[in-house]
Design an enzyme around this catalytic site. Structure first.
Site, PDB file in Angstrom:
ATOM      1  N   SER A   1      -0.693   6.548  13.157  1.00 31.87           N
ATOM      2  CA  SER A   1      -1.880   5.721  12.944  1.00 31.87           C
ATOM      3  C   SER A   1      -3.152   6.441  13.351  1.00 31.87           C
ATOM      4  O   SER A   1      -3.174   7.160  14.349  1.00 31.87           O
ATOM      5  CB  SER A   1      -1.748   4.438  13.775  1.00 31.87           C
ATOM      6  OG  SER A   1      -2.998   3.796  13.891  1.00 31.87           O
TER       7      SER A   1
ATOM      8  N   TYR B   1      -7.332   5.026   8.696  1.00 33.89           N
ATOM      9  CA  TYR B   1      -8.385   4.014   8.640  1.00 33.89           C
ATOM     10  C   TYR B   1      -9.611   4.770   8.185  1.00 33.89           C
ATOM     11  O   TYR B   1     -10.115   5.642   8.874  1.00 33.89           O
ATOM     12  CB  TYR B   1      -8.567   3.320   9.993  1.00 33.89           C
ATOM     13  CG  TYR B   1      -7.572   2.198  10.180  1.00 33.89           C
ATOM     14  CD1 TYR B   1      -7.421   1.227   9.194  1.00 33.89           C
ATOM     15  CD2 TYR B   1      -6.779   2.114  11.310  1.00 33.89           C
ATOM     16  CE1 TYR B   1      -6.503   0.198   9.331  1.00 33.89           C
ATOM     17  CE2 TYR B   1      -5.856   1.083  11.460  1.00 33.89           C
ATOM     18  CZ  TYR B   1      -5.728   0.134  10.464  1.00 33.89           C
ATOM     19  OH  TYR B   1      -4.826  -0.872  10.598  1.00 33.89           O
TER      20      TYR B   1
ATOM     21  N   THR C   1      -4.725   2.631   4.642  1.00 32.00           N
ATOM     22  CA  THR C   1      -4.567   1.189   4.872  1.00 32.00           C
ATOM     23  C   THR C   1      -5.831   0.461   4.430  1.00 32.00           C
ATOM     24  O   THR C   1      -6.928   0.759   4.911  1.00 32.00           O
ATOM     25  CB  THR C   1      -4.268   0.918   6.356  1.00 32.00           C
ATOM     26  OG1 THR C   1      -3.056   1.594   6.679  1.00 32.00           O
ATOM     27  CG2 THR C   1      -4.103  -0.578   6.618  1.00 32.00           C
TER      28      THR C   1
ATOM     29  N   LYS D   1      -1.789   1.250   1.340  1.00 33.22           N
ATOM     30  CA  LYS D   1      -1.017   0.270   2.110  1.00 33.22           C
ATOM     31  C   LYS D   1      -1.777  -1.047   2.191  1.00 33.22           C
ATOM     32  O   LYS D   1      -2.977  -1.054   2.461  1.00 33.22           O
ATOM     33  CB  LYS D   1      -0.774   0.815   3.522  1.00 33.22           C
ATOM     34  CG  LYS D   1      -0.041  -0.121   4.467  1.00 33.22           C
ATOM     35  CD  LYS D   1       0.373   0.616   5.738  1.00 33.22           C
ATOM     36  CE  LYS D   1       1.143  -0.259   6.708  1.00 33.22           C
ATOM     37  NZ  LYS D   1       0.275  -1.063   7.578  1.00 33.22           N
TER      38      LYS D   1
ATOM     39  N   HIS E   1       0.646  -6.421   6.420  1.00 34.66           N
ATOM     40  CA  HIS E   1       0.307  -5.989   7.775  1.00 34.66           C
ATOM     41  C   HIS E   1       1.070  -6.818   8.814  1.00 34.66           C
ATOM     42  O   HIS E   1       0.571  -7.093   9.900  1.00 34.66           O
ATOM     43  CB  HIS E   1      -1.208  -6.100   7.994  1.00 34.66           C
ATOM     44  CG  HIS E   1      -1.804  -5.057   8.898  1.00 34.66           C
ATOM     45  ND1 HIS E   1      -2.376  -3.910   8.436  1.00 34.66           N
ATOM     46  CD2 HIS E   1      -1.912  -4.986  10.251  1.00 34.66           C
ATOM     47  CE1 HIS E   1      -2.832  -3.196   9.456  1.00 34.66           C
ATOM     48  NE2 HIS E   1      -2.540  -3.826  10.578  1.00 34.66           N
TER      49      HIS E   1
HETATM   50  C1  LIG Z   1       0.939  -3.598  17.292  1.00 38.92           C
HETATM   51  C2  LIG Z   1       0.720  -3.229  15.854  1.00 38.92           C
HETATM   52  C3  LIG Z   1      -0.236  -2.266  15.546  1.00 38.92           C
HETATM   53  C4  LIG Z   1      -0.418  -1.884  14.214  1.00 38.92           C
HETATM   54  N1  LIG Z   1      -1.299  -0.875  13.933  1.00 38.92           N
HETATM   55  C5  LIG Z   1      -1.424  -0.452  12.654  1.00 38.92           C
HETATM   56  C6  LIG Z   1      -2.253   0.645  12.347  1.00 38.92           C
HETATM   57  O1  LIG Z   1      -2.857   1.250  13.213  1.00 38.92           O
HETATM   58  N2  LIG Z   1      -2.351   1.009  11.045  1.00 38.92           N
HETATM   59  C7  LIG Z   1      -1.680   0.353  10.042  1.00 38.92           C
HETATM   60  O2  LIG Z   1      -1.807   0.703   8.873  1.00 38.92           O
HETATM   61  N3  LIG Z   1      -0.872  -0.684  10.319  1.00 38.92           N
HETATM   62  C8  LIG Z   1      -0.714  -1.089  11.590  1.00 38.92           C
HETATM   63  N4  LIG Z   1       0.134  -2.122  11.863  1.00 38.92           N
HETATM   64  C9  LIG Z   1       0.898  -2.748  10.768  1.00 38.92           C
HETATM   65  C10 LIG Z   1       2.242  -2.026  10.548  1.00 38.92           C
HETATM   66  O3  LIG Z   1       2.052  -0.752   9.994  1.00 38.92           O
HETATM   67  C11 LIG Z   1       3.148  -2.831   9.597  1.00 38.92           C
HETATM   68  O4  LIG Z   1       2.473  -3.074   8.397  1.00 38.92           O
HETATM   69  C12 LIG Z   1       3.614  -4.150  10.207  1.00 38.92           C
HETATM   70  O5  LIG Z   1       3.970  -3.968  11.556  1.00 38.92           O
HETATM   71  C13 LIG Z   1       4.792  -4.712   9.436  1.00 38.92           C
HETATM   72  O6  LIG Z   1       5.163  -5.951   9.927  1.00 38.92           O
HETATM   73  P1  LIG Z   1       6.426  -6.161  10.918  1.00 38.92           P
HETATM   74  O7  LIG Z   1       6.192  -5.325  12.115  1.00 38.92           O
HETATM   75  O8  LIG Z   1       6.402  -7.631  11.247  1.00 38.92           O
HETATM   76  O9  LIG Z   1       7.654  -5.783  10.153  1.00 38.92           O
HETATM   77  C14 LIG Z   1       0.332  -2.516  13.188  1.00 38.92           C
HETATM   78  C15 LIG Z   1       1.280  -3.475  13.527  1.00 38.92           C
HETATM   79  C16 LIG Z   1       1.496  -3.835  14.835  1.00 38.92           C
HETATM   80  C17 LIG Z   1       2.561  -4.849  15.158  1.00 38.92           C
HETATM   81  C1  LIG Z   2      -8.445  -2.122  13.599  1.00 35.64           C
HETATM   82  C2  LIG Z   2      -7.045  -2.522  13.870  1.00 35.64           C
HETATM   83  C3  LIG Z   2      -6.106  -1.385  14.047  1.00 35.64           C
HETATM   84  C4  LIG Z   2      -4.742  -1.773  14.485  1.00 35.64           C
HETATM   85  C5  LIG Z   2      -3.980  -2.631  13.570  1.00 35.64           C
HETATM   86  O1  LIG Z   2      -3.760  -2.286  12.448  1.00 35.64           O
HETATM   87  C6  LIG Z   2      -3.478  -3.902  14.000  1.00 35.64           C
HETATM   88  O2  LIG Z   2      -3.718  -4.310  15.150  1.00 35.64           O
HETATM   89  O3  LIG Z   2      -2.824  -4.583  13.205  1.00 35.64           O
END
Ligand SMILES: Cc1cc2nc3c(=O)[nH]c(=O)nc-3n(C[C@H](O)[C@H](O)[C@H](O)COP(=O)(O)O)c2cc1C
Ligand SMILES: CCCCC(=O)C(=O)O
Length: 387
Positions: A128, A152, A178, A260, A284
């Site tokens: 990320s 991002y 994303t 994404k 997400h």
């Molecule tokens: C704590 C957390 C942080 C995340 N940070 C990012 C991120 O920095 N960039 C991103 O594209 N998606 C981020 N996501 C989304 C994940 O890539 C993914 O789409 C999502 O966790 C899928 O859902 P699930 O965990 O319920 O299966 C984040 C998700 C969580 C739970």
């Molecule tokens: C700006 C948010 C970045 C982290 C992220 O994707 C999340 O918390 O779901």
């Protein structure tokens, strides 16, 4: 040679869970509950929480429950091969680690531990932009393991070019852009605790170590971190991006690009028309649009519309081997595992992530076999029934 992921079952029966893996559950749907005992209320709320009422997060799981596998008998599925080829590289299984920011809030080694676990299994980690460690540090931890980079997208072209240049230089092969988080959703669990990890130093390691970003600052992050953080957040939020501007990314990145956060079939078509190499069908994890469609419900139409012209990946709600099978049957080439590996990290760092991923792959292997299939490629919607 095909890896024998199901072998993890025998290993556990013969050696127990206390051996090289930390002793915690093999039921990946129960991980949140046990992680809740380990994490601070802030970290738990941030990882487990969703947007608004949590309706989309629940819908993601309910959609998996609505689709049922219809097993086939006497098909000879004794020898399985879970491998898939994505952008010319063979992966041992159709699973990648989703980009998750600020992993040090659940374990001090954060992304470094995740990178080591992913590399040990040859499973791609998608780093990320909001990571707590730099592009270079995570690449070093991951060694020769496969790695992708999630962007991002900063609205400053020089900063974008600089970050992408660093990622290419460090061997990240595919770029995941994303699109669904250009501003943060209303997230009550974080709001109620007034907690947002990005407003601290954690989660800005990549920006703060970036020469082009630092050149934009009046004072260095060492002199005035809060201002630097706000400037960074302002840089990747906001709407000056458009379908047309994807061509800028294409110029800056000569490898595969995936978008994404795609849920609408027309957006999936636009991505292909814009020359993208793949999409990640994702909401997400229900963290952005509360009340949105379950990601799994968006998948079949999208796979049908773009299948063959771009790679279709999927995430949001994957918790079990059966879930992976269902997403593959509905048209995904591979899935991204999200929260479960973060809970694994919380439980036991690198070993914890390894245990969660090995459990998922073993369960996928055994479920595929018992359903009567030998490879992901044999799956189609006819493997499932809605009920
Ligand atoms: C704590 C957390 C942080 C995340 N940070 C990012 C991120 O920095 N960039 C991103 O594209 N998606 C981020 N996501 C989304 C994940 O890539 C993914 O789409 C999502 O966790 C899928 O859902 P699930 O965990 O319920 O299966 C984040 C998700 C969580 C739970
Ligand atoms: C700006 C948010 C970045 C982290 C992220 O994707 C999340 O918390 O779901």
């Amino acid at each position: 040679m095909a890896e024998k992921f199901g072998g993890y079952q025998n290993e556990i029966y013969l050696q127990g869970l206390g051996g090289t893996t930390p002793a915690f559950t093999t039921d990946l749907t129960a991980l949140e509950e046990s992680a809740a005992k380990l994490l601070t209320p802030q970290a738990l709320g941030y990882v487990a929480g969703g947007a608004g009422s949590g309706a989309t997060m629940r819908a993601n799981r309910e959609a998996f429950d609505r689709w049922k596998i219809v097993p086939r008998m006497l098909t000879d599925a004794t020898e399985r091969d879970l491998s898939v080829t994505l952008f010319g590289r063979r992966l041992p299984a159709p699973v990648l680690l989703a980009p998750v920011g600020v992993q040090t809030i659940v374990h001090p080694e954060g992304e470094l531990a995740t990178a080591r676990a992913a590399a040990a299994l040859d499973v791609p980690m998608i780093l990320s932009t909001a990571a707590a460690h730099t592009i270079e540090e995570v690449a070093q931890a991951g060694g020769s393991g496969p790695r992708w980079f999630q962007l991002y997208w900063p609205n400053d072209p020089d900063v974008t070019a600089s970050i992408l240049g660093r990622a290419r230089e460090q061997g990240y092969t595919a770029l995941v852009v994303t699109l669904d988080t250009w501003t943060l959703a209303w997230r009550p669990r974080d709001l109620d605790q007034a907690y947002l990890p990005f407003l601290k130093a954690e989660g800005t390691a990549i920006a703060m170590s970036d020469p082009a970003f630092r050149a934009r600052l009046a004072k260095t992050p060492e002199e005035d971190l809060p201002t630097a953080i706000l400037q960074w957040v302002g840089m990747f939020t906001g709407t000056d991006k458009s379908w047309d501007r994807l061509s800028v990314l294409r110029e800056l990145w000569d490898g595969p690009i995936l978008l994404k956060g795609i849920q609408h079939v027309d957006d999936a078509r636009r991505a292909v028309d814009a020359g993208m190499d793949g999409i990640v069908v994702s909401n997400h994890g229900g963290r952005q649009v509360d009340g949105a469609l379950a990601s799994l419900e968006a998948l079949p139409r999208i796979a049908q519309a773009v299948g063959g012209r771009a790679e279709v990946l999927f995430d949001s709600g994957v918790r079990t081997g059966a879930d992976v099978l269902k997403a593959l049957a509905l048209g995904a080439k591979a899935v991204l595992l999200g929260r479960p590996y973060v809970y694994g990290l919380a439980h036991g760092g690198e070993d914890g992530v390894r245990h969660v991923v090995r459990s998922l792959l073993a369960e996928l292997d055994l479920t595929l076999a018992l359903a009567g299939y030998r490879t992901p490629g044999e799956l189609s919607p006819s493997a499932l029934q809605r009920g």
